[in-house]
Write a protein that holds these residues in place. Structure first.
Motif, PDB file in Angstrom:
ATOM      1  N   TYR A 214       0.812  -1.219   0.000  1.00 56.05           N
ATOM      2  CA  TYR A 214       0.000   0.000   0.000  1.00 56.05           C
ATOM      3  C   TYR A 214       0.852   1.279   0.000  1.00 56.05           C
ATOM      4  CZ  TYR A 214      -4.107  -2.910   0.965  1.00 56.05           C
ATOM      5  OH  TYR A 214      -5.099  -3.843   0.896  1.00 56.05           O
ATOM      6  N   THR A 215       2.063   1.207  -0.512  1.00 52.71           N
ATOM      7  CA  THR A 215       2.912   2.388  -0.668  1.00 52.71           C
ATOM      8  C   THR A 215       2.760   2.933  -2.085  1.00 52.71           C
ATOM      9  OG1 THR A 215       4.781   1.057  -1.425  1.00 52.71           O
ATOM     10  CG2 THR A 215       4.604   1.457   0.967  1.00 52.71           C
ATOM     11  N   PRO A 216       3.171   4.185  -2.326  1.00 56.30           N
ATOM     12  CA  PRO A 216       3.122   4.695  -3.700  1.00 56.30           C
ATOM     13  C   PRO A 216       3.862   3.809  -4.694  1.00 56.30           C
ATOM     14  CG  PRO A 216       3.450   6.495  -2.160  1.00 56.30           C
ATOM     15  CD  PRO A 216       3.546   5.236  -1.359  1.00 56.30           C
ATOM     16  N   ASP A 217       5.027   3.306  -4.322  1.00 52.51           N
ATOM     17  CA  ASP A 217       5.777   2.442  -5.236  1.00 52.51           C
ATOM     18  C   ASP A 217       5.026   1.146  -5.510  1.00 52.51           C
ATOM     19  OD1 ASP A 217       7.861   4.202  -5.634  1.00 52.51           O
ATOM     20  OD2 ASP A 217       9.183   3.278  -4.141  1.00 52.51           O
ATOM     21  N   ALA A 218       4.359   0.600  -4.481  1.00 57.93           N
ATOM     22  CA  ALA A 218       3.578  -0.620  -4.680  1.00 57.93           C
ATOM     23  C   ALA A 218       2.443  -0.370  -5.665  1.00 57.93           C
ATOM     24  CB  ALA A 218       3.026  -1.114  -3.344  1.00 57.93           C
ATOM     25  N   TYR A 219       1.818   0.803  -5.590  1.00 55.82           N
ATOM     26  CA  TYR A 219       0.738   1.133  -6.519  1.00 55.82           C
ATOM     27  C   TYR A 219       1.264   1.337  -7.942  1.00 55.82           C
ATOM     28  CZ  TYR A 219      -3.055   1.449  -3.137  1.00 55.82           C
ATOM     29  OH  TYR A 219      -4.032   1.151  -2.223  1.00 55.82           O
ATOM     30  N   VAL A 220       2.410   1.954  -8.083  1.00 49.39           N
ATOM     31  CA  VAL A 220       2.996   2.136  -9.416  1.00 49.39           C
ATOM     32  C   VAL A 220       3.291   0.775 -10.043  1.00 49.39           C
ATOM     33  CG1 VAL A 220       4.976   3.021 -10.698  1.00 49.39           C
ATOM     34  CG2 VAL A 220       3.941   4.417  -8.896  1.00 49.39           C
TER      35      VAL A 220
ATOM     36  N   ALA B  38       1.895  -2.132  -9.275  1.00 48.17           N
ATOM     37  CA  ALA B  38       0.631  -2.829  -9.541  1.00 48.17           C
ATOM     38  C   ALA B  38      -0.043  -2.266 -10.788  1.00 48.17           C
ATOM     39  CB  ALA B  38      -0.294  -2.701  -8.333  1.00 48.17           C
ATOM     40  N   LEU B  39       0.036  -0.950 -10.975  1.00 46.26           N
ATOM     41  CA  LEU B  39      -0.569  -0.334 -12.155  1.00 46.26           C
ATOM     42  C   LEU B  39       0.116  -0.814 -13.429  1.00 46.26           C
ATOM     43  CD1 LEU B  39      -2.562   1.681 -13.398  1.00 46.26           C
ATOM     44  CD2 LEU B  39      -0.856   3.475 -13.017  1.00 46.26           C
ATOM     45  N   GLU B  40       1.419  -0.945 -13.393  1.00 47.47           N
ATOM     46  CA  GLU B  40       2.139  -1.454 -14.560  1.00 47.47           C
ATOM     47  C   GLU B  40       1.669  -2.865 -14.909  1.00 47.47           C
ATOM     48  OE1 GLU B  40       6.711  -1.889 -16.264  1.00 47.47           O
ATOM     49  OE2 GLU B  40       6.384  -1.601 -14.107  1.00 47.47           O
ATOM     50  N   ALA B  41       1.490  -3.699 -13.891  1.00 43.68           N
ATOM     51  CA  ALA B  41       1.018  -5.061 -14.130  1.00 43.68           C
ATOM     52  C   ALA B  41      -0.401  -5.056 -14.692  1.00 43.68           C
ATOM     53  CB  ALA B  41       1.081  -5.863 -12.829  1.00 43.68           C
ATOM     54  N   PHE B  42      -1.239  -4.155 -14.218  1.00 44.72           N
ATOM     55  CA  PHE B  42      -2.618  -4.038 -14.712  1.00 44.72           C
ATOM     56  C   PHE B  42      -2.617  -3.660 -16.195  1.00 44.72           C
ATOM     57  CE2 PHE B  42      -6.337  -1.282 -15.520  1.00 44.72           C
ATOM     58  CZ  PHE B  42      -7.380  -2.139 -15.199  1.00 44.72           C
ATOM     59  N   LEU B  43      -1.815  -2.687 -16.565  1.00 46.10           N
ATOM     60  CA  LEU B  43      -1.750  -2.260 -17.962  1.00 46.10           C
ATOM     61  C   LEU B  43      -1.190  -3.377 -18.847  1.00 46.10           C
ATOM     62  CD1 LEU B  43      -0.455   1.404 -17.491  1.00 46.10           C
ATOM     63  CD2 LEU B  43      -2.779   0.671 -18.044  1.00 46.10           C
TER      64      LEU B  43
ATOM     65  N   GLY C 253      -0.575   7.306 -10.498  1.00 45.97           N
ATOM     66  CA  GLY C 253      -0.638   7.289 -11.955  1.00 45.97           C
ATOM     67  C   GLY C 253       0.283   8.312 -12.579  1.00 45.97           C
ATOM     68  N   VAL C 254       0.421   9.472 -11.930  1.00 49.16           N
ATOM     69  CA  VAL C 254       1.359  10.481 -12.420  1.00 49.16           C
ATOM     70  C   VAL C 254       2.787   9.970 -12.272  1.00 49.16           C
ATOM     71  CG1 VAL C 254       2.114  12.877 -12.232  1.00 49.16           C
ATOM     72  CG2 VAL C 254      -0.267  12.285 -11.725  1.00 49.16           C
TER      73      VAL C 254
ATOM     74  N   ASP D 166       7.248   6.627 -22.254  1.00 47.14           N
ATOM     75  CA  ASP D 166       7.027   5.993 -23.552  1.00 47.14           C
ATOM     76  C   ASP D 166       5.688   5.279 -23.618  1.00 47.14           C
ATOM     77  OD1 ASP D 166       8.242   4.274 -21.573  1.00 47.14           O
ATOM     78  OD2 ASP D 166       8.427   2.741 -23.121  1.00 47.14           O
ATOM     79  N   ARG D 167       5.017   5.103 -22.469  1.00 48.25           N
ATOM     80  CA  ARG D 167       3.742   4.387 -22.441  1.00 48.25           C
ATOM     81  C   ARG D 167       2.553   5.314 -22.159  1.00 48.25           C
ATOM     82  NH1 ARG D 167       4.076  -1.437 -19.595  1.00 48.25           N
ATOM     83  NH2 ARG D 167       2.014  -1.458 -20.616  1.00 48.25           N
ATOM     84  N   VAL D 168       2.826   6.605 -22.066  1.00 48.39           N
ATOM     85  CA  VAL D 168       1.752   7.566 -21.780  1.00 48.39           C
ATOM     86  C   VAL D 168       1.774   8.658 -22.845  1.00 48.39           C
ATOM     87  CG1 VAL D 168       0.811   9.221 -20.121  1.00 48.39           C
ATOM     88  CG2 VAL D 168       1.845   7.079 -19.318  1.00 48.39           C
ATOM     89  N   ASP D 169       0.721   8.679 -23.659  1.00 47.88           N
ATOM     90  CA  ASP D 169       0.637   9.635 -24.762  1.00 47.88           C
ATOM     91  C   ASP D 169       0.351  11.044 -24.271  1.00 47.88           C
ATOM     92  OD1 ASP D 169       0.410  10.253 -27.661  1.00 47.88           O
ATOM     93  OD2 ASP D 169      -1.682  10.642 -27.149  1.00 47.88           O
TER      94      ASP D 169
END
Length: 281
Positions: free
Chosen positions: A79-85, A87-92, A112-113, A121-124
Motif C-alpha cells: 500500500y505504498t506509492p511504489d507498490a501502486y505504481v 501494480a498499475l504497470e502489471a494491470f496495464l 498514476g502520475v 514511452d507508455r503515456v501519450d
C-alpha cells in the motif's frame, strides 16, 4: 453509452474496473482514469460515457484496497506509492495497454502520475486533476486523521466517512444513490477500513509531490492541469504556479468545483478532457 463492470486477476490480486467502449472509435490511445482517496472508479462513470460518445475507449480501475478490488493484508500488498505504481504497470500489461492517455485525480491517483513520469514511452498524454503536484502539497487533516493509530482505525470503519470526505472536498451534496455505491465496500467487510487506514499511513505526500514536481519539469508529452477552484485541500494557486514554470503545460480552471471535480460537476471535466484529448500537437 453503457459502462461495463469487469474484473481481472493478476497473480493473487483481483482488480475491479469499469470500461466504456466507443461505437465509432478514434485512432487514439485508450484513456485510463484513476480515482483518488477515498473514492472509486465509480466517480468517473459520467465522464466515461461522454468519452465513449466522443470515440475514446475509457477504462477506470478501483485501486487495490478500494471499491470492489481486492483488499489484501498489508503483509501481501505494501500500500505504498511504489507498490501502486508497480501494480498499475502489471494491470496495464495484463490488459495489453502499451500506450494510454493517463488521467489522475487526488491522493493515490498521484501514483498514476508517478507511473507516467517513470514510463513516458507508455503515456501519450497526461491530465492531472487536483492531485499533489507541488512540494507545498500537504495531506489535509480530514484525511490525515484516518491514518492515526486508534482514532484512524475507528474512523475508517465508519461508512459515513465517505460522505464527509467527498462532500467536504467541494461542498456539494452527493446523491444518496451514489453514496450507497461508495459506502457498500465498508458495509460489506471491515477489510475496506483496514486497507484505507494502511493506505493513509503510507501516502508519503511530501516525497510523492516532490517527485512529481521535478518530473513534470522534464515531461515532453502533452500535459493538462485541470483544477477545481473550490478545493479546500490543494489550492489552485499551487497548480497555477506550477503551470507557469512548465513549458507547454495547459492549465484549466474548473470553476465552482472542488477536490473531486468529476463528482462535483462531471460536464466540466468531460469538456476539458475532450478538448485536451482531441487537440492536435
Amino acid at each position: 453509452m453503457a459502462v461495463q463492470e469487469k474484473t481481472v486477476t493478476i497473480g493473487k490480486l483481483t482488480w475491479f474496473y469499469r470500461e466504456a467502449e466507443p461505437l465509432n472509435p478514434r485512432e487514439k490511445p485508450p484513456v485510463l482514469l484513476l480515482h483518488g482517496l477515498p473514492a472509486q472508479s465509480y466517480s468517473w462513470r459520467d465522464v466515461m460515457k461522454t468519452l465513449a460518445e466522443n470515440g475514446f475507449r475509457a477504462i477506470a480501475p478501483d485501486w487495490p484496497g478500494f471499491g470492489y478490488s481486492d483488499k489484501p493484508d498489508r503483509r501481501d500488498f505494501a500500500y505504498t506509492p511504489d507498490a501502486y505504481v508497480t501494480a498499475l504497470e502489471a494491470f496495464l500489461d495484463e490488459l495489453q495497454l502499451s500506450l494510454v492517455s493517463m488521467v489522475a485525480q487526488g491522493f493515490v491517483g498521484s501514483a498514476g502520475v508517478q507511473y507516467a513520469l517513470r514510463h513516458p514511452d507508455r503515456v501519450d498524454r497526461l491530465a492531472i486533476f487536483n492531485a499533489p503536484v507541488s512540494k507545498t502539497a500537504k495531506l489535509p487533516w480530514k484525511m490525515k486523521q484516518l491514518g492515526m493509530p486508534l482514532m484512524g482505525q475507528m474512523m475508517t470503519q465508519d461508512p459515513l466517512l465517505v460522505d464527509r470526505t467527498l462532500e467536504g472536498g467541494g461542498g456539494y451534496r452527493v446523491e444518496d444513490g451514489d453514496l450507497d455505491v461508495y459506502r457498500r465496500p465498508f458495509l460489506k467487510s471491515s477489510d475496506a477500513g483496514r486497507s484505507l487506514f494502511t493506505i493513509v499511513q503510507n501516502l508519503k505526500v511530501p516525497a510523492v509531490a516532490a517527485e512529481i514536481e521535478a518530473g513534470l519539469a522534464q515531461w515532453d508529452n502533452p500535459l493538462m492541469l485541470a483544477w477545481g477552484d473550490r478545493d479546500p485541500w490543494l489550492p489552485i494557486t499551487d497548480a497555477e504556479a506550477l503551470a507557469k514554470s512548465l513549458s507547454g503545460a495547459e492549465l484549466v480552471r474548473l470553476e465552482e468545483t472542488g477536490h473531486y471535480p468529476q463528482e462535483d460537476w462531471h460536464e466540466k471535466v468531460s469538456d476539458a478532457l475532450n478538448r485536451f484529448l482531441r487537440r492536435q500537437e
